[in-house]
Design an enzyme around this catalytic site. Structure first.
Site, short mmCIF file in Angstrom:
data_model
loop_
_atom_site.label_atom_id
_atom_site.label_comp_id
_atom_site.label_asym_id
_atom_site.label_seq_id
_atom_site.Cartn_x
_atom_site.Cartn_y
_atom_site.Cartn_z
N LYS A 133 28.01 17.16 -0.45
CA LYS A 133 27.31 16.97 0.82
C LYS A 133 26.70 15.57 0.88
CE LYS A 133 24.01 19.45 3.74
NZ LYS A 133 24.91 19.37 4.90
N HIS A 192 22.98 23.15 -1.86
CA HIS A 192 24.37 22.98 -1.42
C HIS A 192 25.23 22.43 -2.55
CE1 HIS A 192 22.71 23.40 2.63
NE2 HIS A 192 23.94 23.61 3.05
#
Lengths: 246, 246, 246, 246
Positions: free
Chosen positions: D136, D132
């Site tokens: 995050k 990701h």
């Protein structure tokens, strides 16, 4: 304990099967037949299952002989005509034994193709890349062809988006039933396939790598274990795996 | 603090450059020029560096105007003839300012091509896959062509191993200077390239993904920061990056 | 024609070297020594180059014996102390012969690490994934450790962006000199490494796959061919490959 | 023609839904509600389907209001308790309208998880990598956790092969129900997951990439089109897709 006979036991695939069966706790190897040995009640030594990885030309004869010798038969050769399959099915019914014919015993290749077919209806774009060692004579691989055909079948007729106007060298690959297939030949590789499925903003990639013959063994062992519970004739490892169908 | 003017500041690339320059602590944005604005001493407002991402047709005029206005000039347009480059070099020498022309500002794409050229002499096999959005008109991409040519140049004449005899659909891709190139067009993708280099038992893969225009900004900022120390004319971001050459 | 002697010729690596040397047109295999055989002028039979893939414990003794027997020596064992290297360098200088010591002969692995080090200064993020067969005792691999250290060295001290606040299971991997390293152990794999380098909007991925011992042979043959022109002592295949350094 | 109202129509997801519905030939956008607007018979303007992508806190209220206004309701928010789901189901039954609640509308992510669960029983090894953007806060992603749990559920209790004895830095990742999960955070990435399944000699890799919010639209449109034929309450896009189950 399931007892197993292997024909073509000294060939490349056959000897790998011999090793895999010997290593499995729930299987017992009772006979190793050379490709010149006759398959008969005597030579299979009461095996529950005969595994045959000889040559396509001998496959039908071997299957019939295996059934006659009282075995279920697992066959890994390709090139079966519908008539040959029908004749084997009839012989299986008559003998009360079962036959599995599978063109590809690699679980990951069978699953990849199956998943591609389940996923394809949901995506705008689908293309197939296959990668093999440079000694391969044909392009694309049989598995890539089968994958493209299956994708085409489930997609329906909607064309994939593609604005290409100029491609003088033919880099967009080959079309198989409307699906682009790309074949690479690279030293160091064995047998690999990658299926790419795309929508705006997202990509699904399914990839299968076969690094050596050992990759076929889990599929062969699965077939040996399941064959007593199957139909007289099963074609394709996906049927043995009892994958939820479409 | 380096001061920067951006021409074509309201275009797609230009506005991304404006954002990137504004966000950088060591750079100061002093002028945003529309593609209709004249580039002059007045409009660039004393900028050290002019960044031009307008259209190829205007590029040469803009560069000369930028030099005349006292700026170093960073240009991202393509389609430069050797004559145009020579004329820009002369103007740069005369003005005492420097020019960088780069067909591709994505660091990862420039590095991938550079590494492919460094590695290729050591491998038997080399093929290129490029993957783009389906609105692209040309196949293969300019970057893939340039990559294949560079690989061909450093490999010498040894043929790659390839036993292919049958390829009825043309799945083996296009040949560019003896290097196979494969182009995929898939919804959801932007601009991607993968170079595979193989020897018996080993594979080296170099992959570059450009997900959006932001991918060009690190290269543009690098060019802005380095241009005062460079030669009058630099062609290609690899030269700016001072990559160890071959 | 370069003449070659192989010690440890019946071990796994040694026998692969014997095959590779025998298959090369420009090399002649003149002696195969068992790991118990003495290395001497008699046993190496006038070989230009001795290749030694025995055990680390014997490596230094073998190199010195090889030099004394008049050979250049290529060694593939690991675990060399700086003192042992110095003593070998001195012996090489005295003998007028050259030595190459390399911890890894896979060209693709050596190139991947080299490229990672060239690229890392240009990227905000860098992480390393290594994937091996499940029989490996240590995690991460020596190559992944060396790669992470090299990346850390060239990046400088800028921290990588990472907003992670909660990671109860430790899924973010291990930190080696500030670089995240992830180790996978998967049936079917051999030795693989992937280096991911990211900036806003772009990703550069460098991947190396070693499928079997054959992957070391191009590196070994390269070392054999180049050793006569090198320094008395060369450490690391990257030095043999004459890669442009940083 | 199905008529559609969108609540939270000016939010990031909502405005993307507005665009996607407007672009679909078989759907008509009849109402755009701000997150402050009341959902009522008046404001939804007779829409067949209400799509709600507001905040979790408002989701239940919005669904009940949508049902009361005579709409089927498609909801994309997470954080539903079993009690909340039960209460919505009852309201749906009472109103004669249907509700779809889905934590993830990306078709490729839903398919990847589904395929991983179908495949896992056939493989010795399974590990999950999720990648990701570095902003995050949590590791691993909810999707990776759900994937690992599903794999664990179908595998049974057989341990995966893993000889690791030393892993001082914790590079082998986090264990979730016995499945190793690895989380990478890299600039340039958005949301990606890769599931690796291995047997001796073979590897199956399933990868999903979400590049932007557009990736949720095919799933949202599918839900809008199918909702009239579904049960009062459907949880999870896999149920909407009518994937063959296990």
């Amino acid at each position: 304990m399931i007892t197993v006979a292997v024909s073509g036991a000294h060939g490349r695939m056959g000897s790998t099967v011999v090793q895999a069966v010997s290593a499995a706790n729930d299987l017992e190897l009772v006979a190793e037949l050379d490709h010149e040995d006759e398959i008969s009640t005597d030579t299979v030594r009461g095996a529950d299952v005969l595994v045959d990885f000889t040559v396509p030309a001998a496959a039908q004869t071997n299957v019939l002989a295996g059934l006659a010798a009282g075995c279920h038969v697992v066959v890994g050769t390709t090139g079966w005509t519908p008539e040959a399959i029908d004749s084997v099915r009839q012989a299986a019914v008559d003998s009360g034994r079962n036959v599995i014919i599978a063109p590809n015993f690699a679980l990951s290749a069978v699953l990849a193709m199956h998943f591609a077919a389940l996923a394809a209806p949901y995506f705008e774009s689908a293309e197939v890349i296959e990668l093999h060692h440079p000694n391969k004579l044909d392009a694309p691989s049989g598995t890539a062809q089968a994958t493209a055909k299956k994708i085409a079948e489930v997609r329906g007729s909607a064309p994939m988006p593609d604005a290409t106007e100029h491609d003088p060298q033919g880099t967009r690959g080959g079309l198989i039933d409307g699906v682009r297939v790309h074949a690479l030949r690279i030293s160091g590789l064995t047998a690999h396939e990658e299926i790419l499925l795309g929508n705006p903003g997202e990509l699904l990639t399914i990839r299968t790598d076969s690094f050596d013959r050992a990759s076929f063994m889990p599929g062969v062992l699965l077939a040996i274990r399941k064959i007593p519970q199957l139909q007289p004739l099963t074609y394709g490892l996906d049927q043995v795996m009892d994958l939820p169908g479409r």
